[in-house]
Every structure is written in C-alpha cells, then in structure tokens.
Design an enzyme around this catalytic site. Structure first.
Site, mmCIF file in Angstrom:
data_model
loop_
_atom_site.group_PDB
_atom_site.id
_atom_site.type_symbol
_atom_site.label_atom_id
_atom_site.label_comp_id
_atom_site.label_asym_id
_atom_site.label_seq_id
_atom_site.Cartn_x
_atom_site.Cartn_y
_atom_site.Cartn_z
ATOM 1 N NE ARG A 63 26.668 38.278 58.825
ATOM 2 C CZ ARG A 63 25.954 37.320 58.242
ATOM 3 N NH1 ARG A 63 24.775 37.585 57.717
ATOM 4 N NH2 ARG A 63 26.408 36.079 58.208
ATOM 5 C CG HIS A 67 30.133 38.750 55.091
ATOM 6 N ND1 HIS A 67 29.666 37.463 54.918
ATOM 7 C CD2 HIS A 67 30.121 38.975 56.421
ATOM 8 C CE1 HIS A 67 29.371 36.940 56.105
ATOM 9 N NE2 HIS A 67 29.635 37.845 57.036
ATOM 10 C CG ASN A 95 28.955 35.841 51.550
ATOM 11 O OD1 ASN A 95 29.227 36.293 52.649
ATOM 12 N ND2 ASN A 95 29.807 35.874 50.531
ATOM 13 C CG HIS A 197 28.713 40.635 66.528
ATOM 14 N ND1 HIS A 197 29.435 39.492 66.828
ATOM 15 C CD2 HIS A 197 28.689 40.696 65.167
ATOM 16 C CE1 HIS A 197 29.830 38.909 65.713
ATOM 17 N NE2 HIS A 197 29.400 39.620 64.694
#
Length: 329
Positions: A63, A67, A95, A197
């Site tokens: 992740r 990001h 975040n 995911h």
C-alpha cells in the site's frame, strides 16, 4: 483534468528530450550491478526479518508503494516526515491509515544496504521500496518478478499534493479507470492491482456506509453478500473503535492469491470499489477469468505493478539519493 494531462505529457516529453534515460527508459533491471551488486539480496533479507515479526509487513508495504507512486510518482516522497514548515504527504488524511510497518520495512532495508560500505548512500529509498514490495508479495505466496531500478528520491513532499490523487473506497468503475488512466494504467492494470486487496485490511469507517446506511431503501448495500454483511456488522458494530481493522479477503487473508476475485463473484468485496469490478459488466469478464486462472492473474499483476513502478520517476536534477528516507538531505 484535461489541463493536468496536457501538462503531464508536456513535462514528460521535455524530460525525455533533456535526459535520454528518464521515465521508464531510465529504469532497468540490475541497475546496481556495478554499484551495489548484492543490493537485492540485502533488501530481501531485511524484508524477510521484518515479515517474520509481523504479517502486516506485506499489505502495509504494498500500500505504501501504491500511495507513493500515485502522488508525484514513485519517488519515496510519502516516507518524508513533516516539519514545522512543511506538512508532508504522509500527514494528509488519505495517508494517515498507512500502517507504520510499511515505513519501518523501508527504513530497516535502507539501514541494511547502507551498512555495506560500497553501497552506502548509493541506493535510493524509492528503489528500496520497489524491491521491498516485490519481496513481500513473494513472501505471501505471490509472484516474484524482476524489478526495474534506477529511481531517484523526490525533493518535494506536500500534503496538498495528495488531494484527489488516491482512489476512494466508494469509487465506481468510471472513476477508477479515470484515476488509473491519469497514471498510464489501463482497466486491466487497475483490476490486477486491486487484486492486492487479497492481503489487505481496512478500518471499519471505510466501509460502514455499506452495512448501515447505504441508502434510504437499503440500509445494507444490496450487492453485498447477506451472510458477509452480517459478519461485518458483528465485527464492526456502530460506534466501533476506529482502530479495529478487518481483512479485505475473508477467505485467505494471509495468502497473495486469486481468491479476491472469487470473493467478488460471491458478493464479498469489502469496498464498493472492489465489488463494482464484478457488478459492472464492463469489468466482470476479467474478474471471472482471474477467479478461475491464478497464473493469468499473476502475470497481469506483474505487468501492472511494473508499469506502476514507472510512474513519475525522478531523474537528473529532479531527485537525489536520500541519506535518511524520512528526511530531505
């Protein structure tokens, strides 16, 4: 949006004319062969130690990479700590839920690399994050792949740059495709990357609307499997502690596999932006294909995450190699 794309393309073409090895052309496998030849083994060993401490290392590192790349490119700007004069990317509301274990994975891998004299301050934090992402995926049973390297670390990290750059859990297919396309990624890439995911987790407030107040007629999202909705309500009662986290894959949460897509077929996508990949007929066939063929999904994922790693790469005077990943030199 149109103006942003024009500016981005102009900047890219300008960069290509100034630096023949910029963007993806500048990246290559074995970039450090003559600089720090053992860097991938050093990073892999550091990541494995962190993985043995906590499985959260896996989803948090993946992740963090995503990001980072979607905001100002893959330049480790998301790792920068805020100062009195600058609120950095990591402190933007989108975040704040990034788990500390992802940051710690990069910091520890950087320390391991810099402990080797010939490698000290020769390997960027951005490249370490890219390698660590590959390594956690493999440790969780996913595909291992050759990582393109040669990124520099970014010189800017501002929370204001994050706004509108990361997908929301409520996004529909058009919104998802639009955001990914702005980063040079196709619908197939988007669906493949969503497959990460399979090892993720989320806090209850990110999907509470689906199980309590979806609409006036349907308090529970009708695309959500009824049994799964009941499980989620039990795990996430109203006014639950916001720190409670739920696995995004209720079936095999610690395996990087294609079960995420099988879950979508059963109405067990945690976010609306997950389940829409099956409910929207324009993306359903891809979900069905990958649900029945793990190898096909893994190949698509490797292609997508390699393309993701080429987004907004910093070169020349636009970056450097940080001595401390969390602070500018």
């Amino acid at each position: 949006m149109g103006r942003f794309i024009v500016i981005a393309l102009w900047s890219l073409s300008l960069g290509l004319s100034l630096y023949p090895y910029t963007a993806s052309a500048q990246l290559k496998q074995n970039f450090y062969a003559n600089i720090c030849p053992n860097v991938e083994n050093i990073v892999r060993n550091a990541v494995q130690k962190k993985f043995q401490q906590t499985f959260v290392t896996v989803p948090s590192t993946i992740r963090l990479f995503f990001h980072d790349c979607f905001v100002q490119g893959c330049d480790s700007s998301v790792i920068i700590q805020s100062t009195g004069s600058n609120q950095a990317e990591k402190d933007h509301p989108d975040n704040l839920s990034l788990a500390g274990d992802g940051f710690d994975t990069v910091i520890k891998a950087k320390a391991a690399v810099d402990a080797v004299g010939s490698c000290k301050n020769k390997v960027s934090c951005a490249d370490i994050l890219a390698m660590a992402t590959r390594d956690v995926i493999a440790l969780a049973g996913g595909p291992s792949y050759a990582v393109e390297l040669g990124r520099l670390d970014g010189l800017v990290s501002k929370a204001t740059n994050v706004e509108g750059k990361l997908p929301k859990p409520t996004f529909n297919l058009v919104q998802l495709n639009s955001m990914f396309a702005a980063n040079g990624l196709s619908q197939t890439d988007m669906i493949a990357l969503s497959g990460a995911h399979t090892v993720g987790f989320s806090h209850c407030n990110r999907f509470a609307n689906r199980i309590y107040n979806f609409s006036g007629q349907n308090p529970v999202d009708p695309t959500l499997n009824k049994g799964y909705a009941t499980q989620l309500q039990s795990a996430c009662p109203k006014n639950v502690n916001p720190q409670i986290a739920i696995n995004m894959d209720p079936t095999t949460p610690r395996a990087f596999d294609n079960v995420y897509f099988k879950n979508l077929q059963q109405g067990k996508g945690l976010f609306s932006s997950d389940q829409i990949l099956f409910t929207d007929t324009r993306s359903r066939s891809t979900v069905n294909t990958w649900a029945s063929n793990s190898a096909t999904f893994q190949n698509a994922f490797v292609s997508a995450i390699t393309k993701l790693g080429r987004v907004g790469v910093k070169t020349g005077n636009n970056g450097n190699i940080r001595r401390d990943c969390s602070a500018f030199n």
